[in-house]
Scaffold this active site. Structure first.
Site, short mmCIF file in Angstrom:
data_model
loop_
_atom_site.label_atom_id
_atom_site.label_comp_id
_atom_site.label_asym_id
_atom_site.label_seq_id
_atom_site.Cartn_x
_atom_site.Cartn_y
_atom_site.Cartn_z
N ASP A 9 -1.14 2.30 -0.10
CA ASP A 9 -1.46 0.86 -0.12
C ASP A 9 -1.22 0.26 1.27
O ASP A 9 -0.37 -0.61 1.43
CB ASP A 9 -0.62 0.14 -1.19
CG ASP A 9 0.89 0.30 -0.97
OD1 ASP A 9 1.31 1.26 -0.28
OD2 ASP A 9 1.65 -0.54 -1.47
N ASP A 14 2.53 2.93 5.54
CA ASP A 14 1.47 3.81 5.02
C ASP A 14 0.56 4.26 6.17
O ASP A 14 0.17 5.43 6.25
CB ASP A 14 0.59 3.06 4.01
CG ASP A 14 1.37 2.50 2.84
OD1 ASP A 14 1.31 3.07 1.75
OD2 ASP A 14 2.07 1.49 3.04
N HIS A 234 9.32 4.25 5.78
CA HIS A 234 9.51 4.81 4.44
C HIS A 234 8.52 5.94 4.13
O HIS A 234 8.89 7.03 3.71
CB HIS A 234 9.26 3.72 3.38
CG HIS A 234 10.11 2.51 3.49
ND1 HIS A 234 11.47 2.53 3.24
CD2 HIS A 234 9.80 1.22 3.79
CE1 HIS A 234 11.94 1.30 3.39
NE2 HIS A 234 10.95 0.50 3.72
N ASP A 235 7.22 5.61 4.30
CA ASP A 235 6.19 6.47 3.71
C ASP A 235 6.04 7.82 4.42
O ASP A 235 5.69 8.82 3.78
CB ASP A 235 4.86 5.72 3.68
CG ASP A 235 4.87 4.60 2.65
OD1 ASP A 235 5.71 4.66 1.73
OD2 ASP A 235 4.04 3.67 2.77
C1 BDR Z 1 7.57 0.99 -0.11
O1 BDR Z 1 7.01 -0.29 -0.42
C2 BDR Z 1 6.04 -0.65 0.53
O2 BDR Z 1 6.28 -1.93 1.01
C3 BDR Z 1 6.08 0.38 1.62
O3 BDR Z 1 4.78 0.65 2.08
C4 BDR Z 1 6.71 1.59 0.97
O4 BDR Z 1 5.74 2.43 0.39
C5 BDR Z 1 9.02 0.80 0.27
O5 BDR Z 1 9.73 0.26 -0.79
CA CA Z 2 3.40 2.13 0.80
#
Ligand code: BDR
Ligand code: CA
Length: 320
Positions: A9, A14, A234-235
């Site tokens: 997303d 991402d 994160h991703d």
């Molecule tokens: C996740 O939530 C989204 O905002 C980021 O893209 C990540 O996948 C982190 O909690």
């Molecule tokens: Ca994400």
């Protein structure tokens, strides 16, 4: 080289995960889902990003809402477009004329026992695909997610955004029986791009400069909302087991998703207890381990590895 399909997303982190995967793996497709913004926006963002990177990877648009409930896109962290902070080029092509759920099934069937599926947004597309084609559980080599947390959440005190967005979908994915890896907030929040990193990107090539702008916006929002001083990648962490496995350590254990509507909805309950087989009346016995849960990360080396992928990205043809 592992074949990977990213379900996402975009979203700043991402976008970074797509670049990181394309640099080190065989990225065979991108599917999109609502989450950081509407699915119309996340699909446009995925196509624009691939145009920027000069990548001819197929994109299939997916679900616009969770399985069982409505959803509102706050755009809190990622802005109105879902990827504020830099101008991405207009997409050079359209998404496929095929739903993401069908594209996931078709791709897994084509690359049986080879394909790694990486959901890094809400898990709705993946749950729908598992429901529609149960043989997916045999065809997929692994599911490696960004989602959940073993500690605090970012959307509620205990729930992480991707899981909280559609807990019922997450429950289907965790119960599917596919070999599974989970990079949760407890680890991913440590993998942060700093102001100094952003300066290095802003002094780099045209792709690096775009990412510098994106991270600058993302970091400002994270600082304002969560009080943290680096932009969490994160991703990208979901890809690490297949790119640089020594950078994140995992522990295999049972993970269940809290589906009740109370305070803990969307919590990833990780059973790290080392219970023996002894049956004690007041101790609920362990479910079978279903997931490798990230418990430690070499954060700075991982940030450097991601930075290197961005800084070394070749100049787009039109810019040379
Ligand atoms: C996740 O939530 C989204 O905002 C980021 O893209 C990540 O996948 C982190 O909690
Ligand atoms: Ca994400």
């Amino acid at each position: 080289m592992h074949k990977v399909l990213i379900d996402c997303d975009p979203g700043h982190d991402d976008a970074t995960a797509i670049l990181y995967a394309a640099r080190h793996l065989d990225l065979v497709g991108v599917t999109t889902v609502y989450g950081n913004q509407s699915v119309d926006k996340t699909t446009a963002n995925a196509l624009s990003l691939l145009t920027l990177l000069g990548l001819d990877v197929p994109v299939a648009r997916g679900c616009d809402r969770p399985l069982n409930h409505s959803f509102s896109h706050g755009g809190d962290v990622h802005g109105k477009t879902g990827i504020d902070g830099a101008d991405l080029p207009a997409p050079s092509r359209a998404a496929l004329d095929m739903h993401a759920v069908d594209f996931i099934i078709e791709t897994a069937s084509r690359y049986r026992e080879e394909l790694v599926l990486c959901p890094i947004g809400p898990f709705t597309n993946v749950a729908m695909a598992l429901r529609k084609e149960p043989r997916l559980t045999k065809w997929l080599r692994a599911i490696s997610v960004m989602g959940g947390t073993t500690q605090v959440g970012n959307t509620t005190p205990v729930a992480e955004f991707n899981i909280w967005s559609d807990p019922e979908a997450a429950d289907i994915v965790y119960r599917a029986g596919v070999p599974m890896w989970m990079a949760g907030l407890n680890v991913t929040r440590q993998v942060g791009i700093t102001e100094d990193d952003i300066k290095r990107l802003q002094a780099g090539g045209s792709v690096a400069r775009v990412f510098g702008g994106l991270f600058s916006f993302f970091l400002a929002r994270l600082r304002e909302i969560h009080g943290i001083n680096s932009a969490s990648m994160h991703d990208s962490c979901a890809l690490v087991p297949f790119i640089a496995p020594d950078l994140i350590t995992y522990r295999e254990c049972p993970v269940e998703i809290e589906l009740s509507n109370g305070l803990t909805r969307g919590m990833t309950v990780c059973d790290f207890r080392n219970l023996t087989a002894a049956k004690l009346e007041n101790i609920r016995s362990r479910a079978a381990p279903n997931c490798h849960v990230a418990v430690g990360v070499k954060a700075r080396p991982l940030v450097e590895h991601i930075m290197e992928a961005i800084l070394d990205w070749p100049e787009p043809k039109s810019a040379t």
